[in-house]
Write an enzyme that holds these catalytic residues in place. Structure first.
Site, PDB file in Angstrom:
ATOM      1  N   ARG A   1      91.373  64.042  14.626  1.00  0.00           N
ATOM      2  CA  ARG A   1      90.426  62.928  15.333  1.00  0.00           C
ATOM      3  C   ARG A   1      91.226  61.719  15.957  1.00  0.00           C
ATOM      4  O   ARG A   1      90.847  61.458  17.024  1.00  0.00           O
ATOM      5  CB  ARG A   1      89.132  62.203  14.290  1.00  0.00           C
ATOM      6  CG  ARG A   1      88.109  63.229  14.232  1.00  0.00           C
ATOM      7  CD  ARG A   1      87.220  62.791  13.204  1.00  0.00           C
ATOM      8  NE  ARG A   1      85.896  63.663  13.572  1.00  0.00           N
ATOM      9  CZ  ARG A   1      84.782  63.541  12.828  1.00  0.00           C
ATOM     10  NH1 ARG A   1      84.591  62.642  11.666  1.00  0.00           N
ATOM     11  NH2 ARG A   1      83.622  64.303  12.837  1.00  0.00           N
TER      12      ARG A   1
ATOM     13  N   LYS B   1      71.328  73.991   4.103  1.00  0.00           N
ATOM     14  CA  LYS B   1      70.114  73.926   3.794  1.00  0.00           C
ATOM     15  C   LYS B   1      69.090  74.036   5.346  1.00  0.00           C
ATOM     16  O   LYS B   1      69.570  73.813   6.302  1.00  0.00           O
ATOM     17  CB  LYS B   1      69.562  72.436   3.400  1.00  0.00           C
ATOM     18  CG  LYS B   1      69.981  72.161   1.927  1.00  0.00           C
ATOM     19  CD  LYS B   1      69.505  70.934   1.628  1.00  0.00           C
ATOM     20  CE  LYS B   1      69.693  70.552   0.105  1.00  0.00           C
ATOM     21  NZ  LYS B   1      69.577  69.230  -0.053  1.00  0.00           N
TER      22      LYS B   1
ATOM     23  N   GLY C   1      81.004  70.587  11.258  1.00  0.00           N
ATOM     24  CA  GLY C   1      82.509  69.995  10.401  1.00  0.00           C
ATOM     25  C   GLY C   1      82.823  71.282   9.635  1.00  0.00           C
ATOM     26  O   GLY C   1      84.135  71.712   9.963  1.00  0.00           O
TER      27      GLY C   1
ATOM     28  N   GLY D   1      76.871  66.537  13.321  1.00  0.00           N
ATOM     29  CA  GLY D   1      75.392  66.245  13.765  1.00  0.00           C
ATOM     30  C   GLY D   1      75.206  65.963  15.111  1.00  0.00           C
ATOM     31  O   GLY D   1      74.345  66.366  15.773  1.00  0.00           O
TER      32      GLY D   1
END
Ligand code: ADP
Ligand code: MG
Length: 426
Positions: free
Chosen positions: A35, A223, A382, A405
Protein backbone atom coordinates in the site's frame (compact mmCIF):
# COMPACT_ATOMS: atom_id res chain seq x y z
CA UNK A 1 -14.22 12.37 -15.41
CA UNK A 2 -12.69 13.28 -12.07
CA UNK A 3 -9.96 15.90 -11.91
CA UNK A 4 -6.61 14.09 -11.73
CA UNK A 5 -3.49 14.98 -9.74
CA UNK A 6 -1.81 15.92 -13.04
CA UNK A 7 -4.46 18.62 -13.58
CA UNK A 8 -3.50 20.55 -10.43
CA UNK A 9 -1.47 23.75 -10.34
CA UNK A 10 0.40 23.30 -7.10
CA UNK A 11 3.89 24.79 -7.49
CA UNK A 12 4.96 25.92 -4.00
CA UNK A 13 1.52 25.12 -2.57
CA UNK A 14 0.56 22.84 0.32
CA UNK A 15 -1.31 19.74 -0.81
CA UNK A 16 -3.02 17.35 1.60
CA UNK A 17 -3.01 13.82 0.23
CA UNK A 18 -5.23 11.15 1.77
CA UNK A 19 -3.29 7.93 1.23
CA UNK A 20 -4.01 4.39 2.37
CA UNK A 21 -1.09 3.40 4.60
CA UNK A 22 -3.26 0.94 6.53
CA UNK A 23 -0.56 -1.73 6.22
CA UNK A 24 -0.50 -5.10 7.96
CA UNK A 25 2.14 -4.96 10.69
CA UNK A 26 3.52 -6.75 13.72
CA UNK A 27 4.85 -4.15 16.14
CA UNK A 28 6.91 -1.75 14.05
CA UNK A 29 7.58 -4.37 11.34
CA UNK A 30 5.45 -3.98 8.22
CA UNK A 31 4.60 -7.40 6.79
CA UNK A 32 3.41 -6.14 3.40
CA UNK A 33 4.24 -2.59 2.25
CA UNK A 34 2.33 -2.82 -1.03
CA UNK A 35 0.00 0.00 0.00
CA UNK A 36 2.93 2.36 0.59
CA UNK A 37 4.44 1.40 -2.76
CA UNK A 38 1.09 1.94 -4.47
CA UNK A 39 0.88 5.56 -3.21
CA UNK A 40 4.30 6.62 -4.55
CA UNK A 41 3.37 7.71 -8.12
CA UNK A 42 0.91 10.32 -6.84
CA UNK A 43 3.26 11.68 -4.16
CA UNK A 44 6.18 11.75 -6.62
CA UNK A 45 4.07 13.65 -9.17
CA UNK A 46 3.31 16.36 -6.58
CA UNK A 47 6.94 16.58 -5.44
CA UNK A 48 8.11 16.95 -9.04
CA UNK A 49 5.71 19.90 -9.29
CA UNK A 50 7.43 21.40 -6.21
CA UNK A 51 4.42 21.10 -3.95
CA UNK A 52 4.66 20.78 -0.17
CA UNK A 53 3.03 17.43 0.55
CA UNK A 54 1.18 16.50 3.75
CA UNK A 55 0.14 12.84 3.95
CA UNK A 56 -2.87 11.68 5.97
CA UNK A 57 -3.81 8.05 6.61
CA UNK A 58 -5.42 5.86 9.19
CA UNK A 59 -3.77 2.71 10.50
CA UNK A 60 -5.80 -0.02 12.19
CA UNK A 61 -8.63 0.63 14.60
CA UNK A 62 -9.12 3.01 17.47
CA UNK A 63 -12.49 2.26 19.06
CA UNK A 64 -13.64 5.72 20.18
CA UNK A 65 -17.28 4.69 19.74
CA UNK A 66 -16.86 1.74 22.10
CA UNK A 67 -15.15 4.02 24.62
CA UNK A 68 -18.19 6.27 24.54
CA UNK A 69 -20.53 3.32 25.05
CA UNK A 70 -18.42 2.07 27.95
CA UNK A 71 -17.41 -1.10 26.11
CA UNK A 72 -13.74 -0.04 26.15
CA UNK A 73 -11.62 1.84 28.68
CA UNK A 74 -9.24 4.74 28.05
CA UNK A 75 -6.42 2.25 28.68
CA UNK A 76 -7.73 0.11 25.77
CA UNK A 77 -7.75 3.18 23.52
CA UNK A 78 -4.22 4.13 24.57
CA UNK A 79 -3.06 0.59 23.77
CA UNK A 80 -4.75 0.70 20.33
CA UNK A 81 -3.10 4.04 19.58
CA UNK A 82 0.31 2.72 20.60
CA UNK A 83 -0.20 -0.36 18.43
CA UNK A 84 -1.22 1.76 15.41
CA UNK A 85 1.52 4.38 15.38
CA UNK A 86 1.79 5.55 11.76
CA UNK A 87 5.47 6.51 12.10
CA UNK A 88 6.32 2.88 11.20
CA UNK A 89 5.74 3.75 7.52
CA UNK A 90 8.54 6.36 7.38
CA UNK A 91 11.54 4.17 6.42
CA UNK A 92 9.72 2.39 3.55
CA UNK A 93 8.12 5.64 2.37
CA UNK A 94 11.41 7.52 2.29
CA UNK A 95 13.16 4.62 0.57
CA UNK A 96 10.58 4.49 -2.23
CA UNK A 97 10.44 8.31 -2.62
CA UNK A 98 14.24 8.70 -2.80
CA UNK A 99 14.27 6.04 -5.50
CA UNK A 100 11.36 7.55 -7.46
CA UNK A 101 12.85 11.07 -7.43
CA UNK A 102 16.50 10.04 -7.62
CA UNK A 103 17.43 12.30 -4.69
CA UNK A 104 17.25 12.69 -0.95
CA UNK A 105 13.65 13.63 -0.14
CA UNK A 106 13.01 15.33 3.19
CA UNK A 107 10.33 13.30 4.98
CA UNK A 108 9.26 14.41 8.46
CA UNK A 109 6.59 13.28 10.90
CA UNK A 110 4.07 15.20 13.00
CA UNK A 111 3.05 13.50 16.22
CA UNK A 112 0.33 16.12 16.60
CA UNK A 113 -2.93 15.49 14.73
CA UNK A 114 -4.34 18.96 15.48
CA UNK A 115 -3.44 22.30 17.01
CA UNK A 116 -0.46 24.64 16.84
CA UNK A 117 2.16 21.91 16.73
CA UNK A 118 0.65 20.42 13.54
CA UNK A 119 0.24 23.89 12.05
CA UNK A 120 3.90 24.70 12.75
CA UNK A 121 5.05 21.41 11.20
CA UNK A 122 3.14 22.22 8.01
CA UNK A 123 4.41 25.82 7.98
CA UNK A 124 8.01 24.54 8.20
CA UNK A 125 7.70 22.59 4.92
CA UNK A 126 9.63 23.74 1.85
CA UNK A 127 8.59 22.92 -1.72
CA UNK A 128 9.51 19.29 -2.40
CA UNK A 129 9.24 18.24 1.29
CA UNK A 130 6.91 15.63 2.75
CA UNK A 131 5.21 15.62 6.13
CA UNK A 132 3.39 12.53 7.43
CA UNK A 133 0.79 13.27 10.09
CA UNK A 134 0.18 10.70 12.83
CA UNK A 135 -2.75 8.24 12.34
CA UNK A 136 -5.97 10.16 11.54
CA UNK A 137 -7.85 7.81 13.88
CA UNK A 138 -6.00 9.24 16.87
CA UNK A 139 -8.77 11.85 16.51
CA UNK A 140 -12.19 10.77 17.76
CA UNK A 141 -13.73 13.08 15.15
CA UNK A 142 -12.20 11.31 12.13
CA UNK A 143 -14.74 8.50 11.71
CA UNK A 144 -17.62 10.79 12.73
CA UNK A 145 -16.61 13.27 10.02
CA UNK A 146 -16.59 15.95 12.71
CA UNK A 147 -17.03 19.32 10.92
CA UNK A 148 -14.61 21.19 13.21
CA UNK A 149 -11.88 18.61 12.62
CA UNK A 150 -12.43 18.60 8.85
CA UNK A 151 -12.28 22.40 8.87
CA UNK A 152 -9.07 22.47 10.88
CA UNK A 153 -7.35 19.94 8.58
CA UNK A 154 -8.64 21.72 5.48
CA UNK A 155 -7.23 25.03 6.78
CA UNK A 156 -3.72 23.57 6.37
CA UNK A 157 -4.11 23.04 2.63
CA UNK A 158 -4.32 24.82 -0.70
CA UNK A 159 -5.50 21.64 -2.45
CA UNK A 160 -6.52 18.03 -1.69
CA UNK A 161 -5.76 14.77 -3.46
CA UNK A 162 -7.69 11.58 -2.67
CA UNK A 163 -5.61 8.46 -3.26
CA UNK A 164 -6.84 6.15 -0.47
CA UNK A 165 -9.03 3.77 -2.42
CA UNK A 166 -9.29 1.34 0.50
CA UNK A 167 -11.05 4.09 2.50
CA UNK A 168 -13.08 5.69 -0.30
CA UNK A 169 -16.30 3.94 0.82
CA UNK A 170 -16.18 5.79 4.14
CA UNK A 171 -17.30 9.41 4.56
CA UNK A 172 -14.78 10.31 7.25
CA UNK A 173 -13.22 13.69 8.02
CA UNK A 174 -10.04 12.88 6.08
CA UNK A 175 -11.75 11.27 3.07
CA UNK A 176 -14.87 13.38 2.76
CA UNK A 177 -14.87 16.29 5.22
CA UNK A 178 -11.67 17.97 4.01
CA UNK A 179 -12.52 18.00 0.27
CA UNK A 180 -16.05 19.21 1.05
CA UNK A 181 -14.67 22.22 2.93
CA UNK A 182 -12.00 22.98 0.31
CA UNK A 183 -14.51 22.84 -2.54
CA UNK A 184 -16.71 25.36 -0.75
CA UNK A 185 -13.69 27.63 -0.50
CA UNK A 186 -13.04 27.32 -4.24
CA UNK A 187 -9.87 25.27 -3.78
CA UNK A 188 -8.84 22.37 -5.99
CA UNK A 189 -9.54 18.70 -5.31
CA UNK A 190 -8.41 15.72 -7.40
CA UNK A 191 -7.95 11.97 -7.37
CA UNK A 192 -4.51 10.37 -7.46
CA UNK A 193 -3.15 7.75 -9.87
CA UNK A 194 -4.12 4.83 -7.64
CA UNK A 195 -7.73 5.99 -7.42
CA UNK A 196 -7.79 6.52 -11.17
CA UNK A 197 -6.58 2.96 -11.77
CA UNK A 198 -9.16 1.51 -9.35
CA UNK A 199 -12.03 3.53 -10.81
CA UNK A 200 -11.12 2.36 -14.32
CA UNK A 201 -10.41 -1.30 -13.39
CA UNK A 202 -13.40 -1.87 -11.15
CA UNK A 203 -15.53 0.34 -13.39
CA UNK A 204 -15.32 -2.36 -16.03
CA UNK A 205 -17.13 -4.71 -13.60
CA UNK A 206 -20.06 -2.36 -13.04
CA UNK A 207 -21.86 -2.79 -16.32
CA UNK A 208 -19.94 -4.71 -18.97
CA UNK A 209 -21.14 -4.16 -22.54
CA UNK A 210 -22.52 -7.02 -24.64
CA UNK A 211 -19.15 -7.82 -26.19
CA UNK A 212 -17.56 -7.92 -22.72
CA UNK A 213 -19.90 -10.72 -21.63
CA UNK A 214 -20.41 -13.33 -20.25
CA UNK A 215 -19.70 -11.56 -16.96
CA UNK A 216 -18.94 -14.05 -14.22
CA UNK A 217 -18.52 -13.22 -10.53
CA UNK A 218 -16.84 -15.63 -8.15
CA UNK A 219 -17.87 -15.12 -4.54
CA UNK A 220 -16.36 -16.89 -1.56
CA UNK A 221 -15.00 -16.02 1.84
CA UNK A 222 -16.60 -16.46 5.18
CA UNK A 223 -20.17 -15.13 5.54
CA UNK A 224 -23.29 -14.58 3.48
CA UNK A 225 -24.63 -11.80 5.67
CA UNK A 226 -21.70 -9.44 5.14
CA UNK A 227 -21.87 -9.90 1.37
CA UNK A 228 -25.61 -10.15 1.07
CA UNK A 229 -26.32 -6.86 -0.65
CA UNK A 230 -23.49 -7.55 -3.02
CA UNK A 231 -25.07 -10.82 -4.21
CA UNK A 232 -28.29 -8.96 -4.86
CA UNK A 233 -26.67 -6.27 -6.95
CA UNK A 234 -24.30 -8.71 -8.68
CA UNK A 235 -27.31 -10.80 -9.75
CA UNK A 236 -28.54 -7.78 -11.68
CA UNK A 237 -25.17 -7.21 -13.35
CA UNK A 238 -23.68 -10.69 -13.89
CA UNK A 239 -24.51 -13.60 -16.12
CA UNK A 240 -23.37 -16.14 -13.52
CA UNK A 241 -22.19 -16.17 -9.91
CA UNK A 242 -20.00 -19.04 -8.78
CA UNK A 243 -20.31 -19.59 -5.05
CA UNK A 244 -17.51 -20.94 -2.88
CA UNK A 245 -16.24 -20.52 0.66
CA UNK A 246 -18.34 -20.44 3.81
CA UNK A 247 -21.55 -19.14 2.23
CA UNK A 248 -21.89 -22.39 0.24
CA UNK A 249 -23.41 -24.23 3.17
CA UNK A 250 -26.12 -21.70 3.86
CA UNK A 251 -27.22 -22.19 0.24
CA UNK A 252 -26.99 -25.99 0.45
CA UNK A 253 -28.95 -26.31 3.64
CA UNK A 254 -31.57 -23.84 2.40
CA UNK A 255 -31.98 -25.57 -0.99
CA UNK A 256 -31.44 -29.27 -0.30
CA UNK A 257 -32.17 -29.47 3.41
CA UNK A 258 -28.98 -31.45 3.98
CA UNK A 259 -27.17 -31.58 7.30
CA UNK A 260 -24.04 -29.44 6.93
CA UNK A 261 -22.62 -30.56 10.32
CA UNK A 262 -20.08 -28.03 11.64
CA UNK A 263 -19.97 -25.87 8.51
CA UNK A 264 -20.62 -22.14 8.60
CA UNK A 265 -24.36 -21.71 8.19
CA UNK A 266 -26.72 -18.78 8.69
CA UNK A 267 -30.34 -19.96 9.01
CA UNK A 268 -31.64 -16.38 8.99
CA UNK A 269 -30.38 -16.12 5.42
CA UNK A 270 -32.17 -19.23 4.07
CA UNK A 271 -35.03 -17.29 2.44
CA UNK A 272 -32.60 -14.88 0.90
CA UNK A 273 -30.44 -17.74 -0.38
CA UNK A 274 -33.48 -19.38 -2.02
CA UNK A 275 -34.50 -16.09 -3.58
CA UNK A 276 -31.01 -15.59 -5.02
CA UNK A 277 -30.90 -19.14 -6.35
CA UNK A 278 -34.25 -18.67 -8.11
CA UNK A 279 -32.50 -16.18 -10.41
CA UNK A 280 -30.96 -19.18 -12.20
CA UNK A 281 -27.58 -17.44 -12.18
CA UNK A 282 -26.10 -19.01 -9.06
CA UNK A 283 -23.76 -21.98 -9.46
CA UNK A 284 -23.01 -24.09 -6.38
CA UNK A 285 -20.34 -26.69 -5.66
CA UNK A 286 -21.03 -30.32 -6.56
CA UNK A 287 -18.43 -31.84 -4.26
CA UNK A 288 -16.87 -30.71 -1.00
CA UNK A 289 -13.60 -31.04 0.85
CA UNK A 290 -14.49 -31.63 4.49
CA UNK A 291 -12.21 -31.00 7.44
CA UNK A 292 -12.41 -32.17 11.03
CA UNK A 293 -10.64 -30.61 14.00
CA UNK A 294 -9.22 -27.47 12.41
CA UNK A 295 -7.44 -25.17 14.84
CA UNK A 296 -8.96 -21.77 14.05
CA UNK A 297 -6.25 -19.96 15.98
CA UNK A 298 -3.59 -21.73 13.92
CA UNK A 299 -5.24 -22.34 10.58
CA UNK A 300 -2.07 -23.62 8.96
CA UNK A 301 -1.91 -26.52 11.44
CA UNK A 302 -2.88 -29.93 9.96
CA UNK A 303 -6.52 -30.87 10.50
CA UNK A 304 -7.36 -34.08 12.38
CA UNK A 305 -8.91 -35.45 9.19
CA UNK A 306 -9.73 -34.37 5.63
CA UNK A 307 -12.37 -36.13 3.49
CA UNK A 308 -13.93 -35.65 0.08
CA UNK A 309 -17.72 -35.75 -0.21
CA UNK A 310 -19.52 -36.15 -3.53
CA UNK A 311 -22.94 -34.61 -4.26
CA UNK A 312 -25.46 -32.88 -2.05
CA UNK A 313 -25.78 -35.35 0.80
CA UNK A 314 -25.54 -35.03 4.59
CA UNK A 315 -22.11 -34.13 5.93
CA UNK A 316 -20.70 -36.59 8.49
CA UNK A 317 -20.90 -35.36 12.10
CA UNK A 318 -17.91 -33.37 13.37
CA UNK A 319 -16.81 -32.24 9.87
CA UNK A 320 -17.14 -28.91 8.14
CA UNK A 321 -17.12 -27.79 4.54
CA UNK A 322 -13.68 -26.29 4.00
CA UNK A 323 -13.02 -26.18 0.24
CA UNK A 324 -14.59 -26.98 -3.13
CA UNK A 325 -13.84 -30.47 -4.44
CA UNK A 326 -12.13 -31.51 -7.72
CA UNK A 327 -15.36 -31.80 -9.79
CA UNK A 328 -16.39 -28.30 -8.72
CA UNK A 329 -12.93 -26.95 -9.55
CA UNK A 330 -13.34 -28.32 -13.06
CA UNK A 331 -16.89 -27.02 -13.39
CA UNK A 332 -15.91 -23.53 -12.23
CA UNK A 333 -12.81 -23.50 -14.46
CA UNK A 334 -14.97 -24.35 -17.48
CA UNK A 335 -17.37 -21.49 -16.73
CA UNK A 336 -14.48 -19.09 -16.15
CA UNK A 337 -12.99 -20.28 -19.45
CA UNK A 338 -15.94 -18.90 -21.40
CA UNK A 339 -16.19 -15.56 -19.56
CA UNK A 340 -15.00 -12.21 -20.87
CA UNK A 341 -15.29 -10.24 -17.61
CA UNK A 342 -14.51 -11.84 -14.27
CA UNK A 343 -14.77 -10.38 -10.78
CA UNK A 344 -13.49 -12.45 -7.88
CA UNK A 345 -14.05 -11.79 -4.20
CA UNK A 346 -13.43 -14.32 -1.43
CA UNK A 347 -11.34 -17.50 -1.31
CA UNK A 348 -13.02 -20.81 -2.23
CA UNK A 349 -11.78 -22.52 0.92
CA UNK A 350 -9.80 -22.08 4.09
CA UNK A 351 -6.71 -21.37 2.00
CA UNK A 352 -4.56 -20.56 5.05
CA UNK A 353 -4.36 -24.35 5.53
CA UNK A 354 -2.08 -26.16 3.04
CA UNK A 355 -4.61 -29.03 2.66
CA UNK A 356 -7.46 -26.65 1.78
CA UNK A 357 -5.94 -24.50 -0.95
CA UNK A 358 -6.77 -26.40 -4.12
CA UNK A 359 -10.11 -24.69 -4.79
CA UNK A 360 -8.65 -21.21 -4.48
CA UNK A 361 -5.60 -22.19 -6.56
CA UNK A 362 -7.87 -23.60 -9.27
CA UNK A 363 -9.77 -20.30 -9.47
CA UNK A 364 -6.47 -18.38 -9.68
CA UNK A 365 -5.26 -20.65 -12.47
CA UNK A 366 -8.51 -20.45 -14.45
CA UNK A 367 -8.55 -16.65 -14.13
CA UNK A 368 -4.88 -16.44 -15.19
CA UNK A 369 -5.72 -18.43 -18.33
CA UNK A 370 -8.72 -16.20 -18.95
CA UNK A 371 -6.53 -13.08 -18.74
CA UNK A 372 -4.10 -14.68 -21.17
CA UNK A 373 -6.82 -15.14 -23.79
CA UNK A 374 -8.03 -11.55 -23.41
CA UNK A 375 -10.67 -11.61 -20.67
CA UNK A 376 -10.73 -8.78 -18.12
CA UNK A 377 -10.06 -10.27 -14.68
CA UNK A 378 -10.34 -8.45 -11.36
CA UNK A 379 -9.67 -9.39 -7.75
CA UNK A 380 -11.41 -7.30 -5.10
CA UNK A 381 -10.85 -8.49 -1.57
CA UNK A 382 -7.98 -8.49 0.89
CA UNK A 383 -7.80 -12.22 1.52
CA UNK A 384 -8.38 -13.16 -2.13
CA UNK A 385 -5.55 -10.83 -3.15
CA UNK A 386 -3.33 -12.31 -0.43
CA UNK A 387 -4.14 -15.83 -1.68
CA UNK A 388 -3.34 -14.87 -5.29
CA UNK A 389 -0.06 -13.39 -4.12
CA UNK A 390 0.80 -16.46 -2.06
CA UNK A 391 0.18 -18.76 -5.05
CA UNK A 392 2.11 -16.51 -7.46
CA UNK A 393 -0.82 -15.24 -9.56
CA UNK A 394 -0.89 -11.50 -8.76
CA UNK A 395 0.54 -10.44 -12.12
CA UNK A 396 -1.84 -12.72 -14.00
CA UNK A 397 -4.93 -10.63 -13.26
CA UNK A 398 -5.91 -7.52 -15.23
CA UNK A 399 -6.52 -5.60 -12.00
CA UNK A 400 -5.93 -6.39 -8.33
CA UNK A 401 -7.79 -3.91 -6.19
CA UNK A 402 -6.12 -2.50 -3.08
CA UNK A 403 -9.51 -2.20 -1.38
CA UNK A 404 -11.69 -5.05 -0.10
CA UNK A 405 -14.92 -3.44 1.11
CA UNK A 406 -14.40 -0.47 -1.18
CA UNK A 407 -14.21 -2.63 -4.32
CA UNK A 408 -17.45 -4.46 -3.51
CA UNK A 409 -19.24 -1.22 -2.74
CA UNK A 410 -17.97 0.46 -5.90
CA UNK A 411 -19.62 -2.27 -7.99
CA UNK A 412 -22.71 -2.35 -5.82
CA UNK A 413 -23.26 1.42 -6.12
CA UNK A 414 -22.46 1.66 -9.83
CA UNK A 415 -19.12 3.38 -9.42
CA UNK A 416 -20.23 5.79 -6.69
CA UNK A 417 -18.39 5.99 -3.37
CA UNK A 418 -18.39 8.98 -0.98
CA UNK A 419 -14.63 9.47 -1.41
CA UNK A 420 -14.99 9.53 -5.21
CA UNK A 421 -18.16 11.57 -5.52
CA UNK A 422 -16.81 14.37 -3.32
CA UNK A 423 -13.94 15.07 -5.74
CA UNK A 424 -14.64 17.67 -8.43
CA UNK A 425 -15.09 16.72 -12.08
CA UNK A 426 -12.88 18.03 -14.84
P1 ADP B 1 -11.88 -11.24 1.11
O1 ADP B 1 -10.95 -10.61 2.12
O2 ADP B 1 -11.16 -11.67 -0.12
O3 ADP B 1 -13.08 -10.36 0.85
P2 ADP B 1 -13.23 -12.74 3.17
O4 ADP B 1 -12.62 -11.84 4.19
O5 ADP B 1 -14.68 -12.64 2.97
O6 ADP B 1 -12.46 -12.58 1.77
O7 ADP B 1 -12.97 -14.26 3.55
C1 ADP B 1 -11.70 -14.78 3.74
C2 ADP B 1 -11.75 -15.90 4.74
O8 ADP B 1 -12.75 -16.86 4.40
C3 ADP B 1 -10.44 -16.67 4.78
O9 ADP B 1 -9.82 -16.44 6.02
C4 ADP B 1 -10.87 -18.13 4.62
O10 ADP B 1 -10.22 -19.01 5.51
C5 ADP B 1 -12.36 -18.08 4.93
N1 ADP B 1 -13.08 -19.20 4.34
C6 ADP B 1 -13.10 -19.60 3.07
N2 ADP B 1 -13.83 -20.72 2.91
C7 ADP B 1 -14.31 -21.03 4.15
C8 ADP B 1 -15.12 -22.10 4.66
N3 ADP B 1 -15.60 -23.04 3.86
N4 ADP B 1 -15.38 -22.10 5.98
C9 ADP B 1 -14.89 -21.14 6.77
N5 ADP B 1 -14.13 -20.11 6.36
C10 ADP B 1 -13.83 -20.07 5.06
MG1 MG C 1 -11.10 -10.40 4.31
Amino acid sequence: MKKLVTDLKVEGKTVLVRVDFNVPHKGSTITDDNRIHAAIPTIAELLKKNAKVVLLSHLGKVDWKKLKKGEKTQADIDAQMKKNDLSIVLPALKGYLDKALGKDVKVSFSKATHGDELKAAVAALKPGDVLVMQNTRYEAGEEKNDPALAKEWASLADAFVMDAFGSAHRAHASTYGIPSVLKEEGKETAVGFLMEKEIKGLGRCVEPKEDERPYVAILGGSKVSTKIEVIDSLLKKCDKILIGGGMTYTFKKALYGIDVANSLCEPDQFDYARKCFASGKIVLSVDTVLAKGLDFDNLDKKAEDIKLLDGNVDFPAGYEGADIGPKTRELYASIIASAKTIFWNGPMGIFENPDLQEGTKAVCKACAEATERGAFTVIGGGDSAAAAKQFGYTDKFSHVSTGGGASLELIQYDGHLPGIDVIEDK
